[in-house]
Design a protein around this motif. Structure first.
Motif, mmCIF file in Angstrom:
data_model
loop_
_atom_site.group_PDB
_atom_site.id
_atom_site.type_symbol
_atom_site.label_atom_id
_atom_site.label_comp_id
_atom_site.label_asym_id
_atom_site.label_seq_id
_atom_site.Cartn_x
_atom_site.Cartn_y
_atom_site.Cartn_z
ATOM 1 N N THR A 2 -1.745 5.327 36.779
ATOM 2 C CA THR A 2 -3.221 5.028 37.193
ATOM 3 C C THR A 2 -2.196 3.280 37.710
ATOM 4 O O THR A 2 -1.229 2.451 37.498
ATOM 5 C CB THR A 2 -3.353 4.202 35.719
ATOM 6 N N SER A 3 -3.557 2.891 38.528
ATOM 7 C CA SER A 3 -3.061 1.471 39.302
ATOM 8 C C SER A 3 -3.525 0.225 38.603
ATOM 9 O O SER A 3 -4.965 0.816 37.300
ATOM 10 C CB SER A 3 -3.803 1.789 40.887
ATOM 11 N N LYS A 4 -2.871 -0.904 38.963
ATOM 12 C CA LYS A 4 -3.389 -1.619 38.333
ATOM 13 C C LYS A 4 -4.551 -2.128 38.530
ATOM 14 O O LYS A 4 -4.873 -2.788 37.445
ATOM 15 C CB LYS A 4 -2.125 -3.111 38.466
ATOM 16 N N LYS A 5 -5.033 -2.284 40.010
ATOM 17 C CA LYS A 5 -7.126 -2.463 39.748
ATOM 18 C C LYS A 5 -7.107 -1.334 38.938
ATOM 19 O O LYS A 5 -8.570 -1.856 38.006
ATOM 20 C CB LYS A 5 -7.015 -1.860 41.044
ATOM 21 N N THR A 6 -7.391 -0.146 38.796
ATOM 22 C CA THR A 6 -8.313 0.580 38.218
ATOM 23 C C THR A 6 -8.006 0.381 36.620
ATOM 24 O O THR A 6 -9.062 -0.140 35.772
ATOM 25 C CB THR A 6 -7.606 1.996 37.481
ATOM 26 N N ARG A 7 -7.117 -0.286 35.901
ATOM 27 C CA ARG A 7 -6.430 -0.799 34.799
ATOM 28 C C ARG A 7 -7.687 -2.379 34.376
ATOM 29 O O ARG A 7 -8.414 -2.233 33.262
ATOM 30 C CB ARG A 7 -5.149 -1.677 34.505
ATOM 31 N N GLU A 8 -7.071 -2.770 35.490
ATOM 32 C CA GLU A 8 -7.938 -4.346 35.445
ATOM 33 C C GLU A 8 -9.300 -4.022 35.127
ATOM 34 O O GLU A 8 -10.127 -5.129 34.675
ATOM 35 C CB GLU A 8 -8.452 -5.346 36.399
ATOM 36 N N THR A 10 -11.469 -1.231 34.273
ATOM 37 C CA THR A 10 -11.504 -0.861 33.097
ATOM 38 C C THR A 10 -10.929 -2.300 32.291
ATOM 39 O O THR A 10 -12.577 -1.851 31.032
ATOM 40 C CB THR A 10 -10.429 0.905 32.787
ATOM 41 N N SER A 52 -12.051 -13.377 35.915
ATOM 42 C CA SER A 52 -12.812 -12.401 34.725
ATOM 43 C C SER A 52 -13.485 -12.925 33.836
ATOM 44 O O SER A 52 -14.440 -12.046 33.354
ATOM 45 C CB SER A 52 -11.169 -11.374 34.186
ATOM 46 N N ARG A 155 -0.165 -11.852 27.087
ATOM 47 C CA ARG A 155 -0.472 -11.470 28.604
ATOM 48 C C ARG A 155 1.553 -11.208 28.657
ATOM 49 O O ARG A 155 2.404 -12.498 28.768
ATOM 50 C CB ARG A 155 -1.133 -12.347 29.082
ATOM 51 N N LYS A 156 1.747 -10.513 29.431
ATOM 52 C CA LYS A 156 2.685 -10.250 30.165
ATOM 53 C C LYS A 156 2.950 -11.826 31.795
ATOM 54 O O LYS A 156 2.208 -11.148 32.117
ATOM 55 C CB LYS A 156 3.038 -9.139 31.070
#
Length: 156
Positions: A2-8, A10, A52, A155-156
């Motif tokens: 999954t892409s970073k945008k999809t995770r964000e 979601t 966000s 957070r990383k």
């Protein structure tokens, strides 16, 4: 994969749904009731930042007004809680200014809403206490959740 945008996206959808669910918790007050929607907004703003916080704040409040049959407030809530989430997400030396602006934006827009919707100055002024109380409650509980969550899941 999954892409970073999809995770964000979601994560924002989940946080919006959780904030919306918190909005259904009603705490009686002398001027009506308080909800915990601000808890989710402040948590998101502290954990993920301004953008966000604005997305979750605006969408969750907009949807809550729709689902609770307050359509006249939907767009006011979109802006009031969107700005609240945006300002609350400020970090560093701007943090306290951001929290002050978050409260002022939310309360001020609801004063404007009461006037635009024709409820008058009496209703606008009477709503200040409830909106401030809800804001402070959300800030305190959201900050406590943020502290606990950020220790468990940094957070990383």
């Amino acid at each position: 994969m999954t892409s970073k945008k999809t995770r964000e996206l979601t994560l924002l959808a989940i946080l919006t749904a959780l904030s919306l669910a918190l909005g259904f918790i009603h705490i009686p007050s002398p001027t009506g009731f308080l909800t915990l929607i601000d808890t989710g907004i402040f948590f998101t703003a502290f954990y993920l930042g301004s953008k966000s916080g604005a997305v979750v704040g605006g969408l969750s409040a907009f949807l809550l007004d729709f689902l609770l049959a307050y359509p006249q407030y939907m767009f006011f809530s979109l802006f009031a809680h969107g700005l609240q989430g945006y300002f609350a997400g400020w970090t560093g030396v701007r943090r306290y200014l951001g929290l002050l602006l978050a409260s002022l934006a939310m309360v001020g827009i609801y004063i404007l809403a009461a006037l635009v919707l024709g409820f008058g100055w009496g209703a606008a002024l009477a709503g200040i206490w409830g909106n401030l109380s809800q804001n402070v409650l959300g800030l305190v509980v959201g900050a406590a959740l943020y502290r606990a969550f950020s220790k468990a899941f940094p957070r990383k």
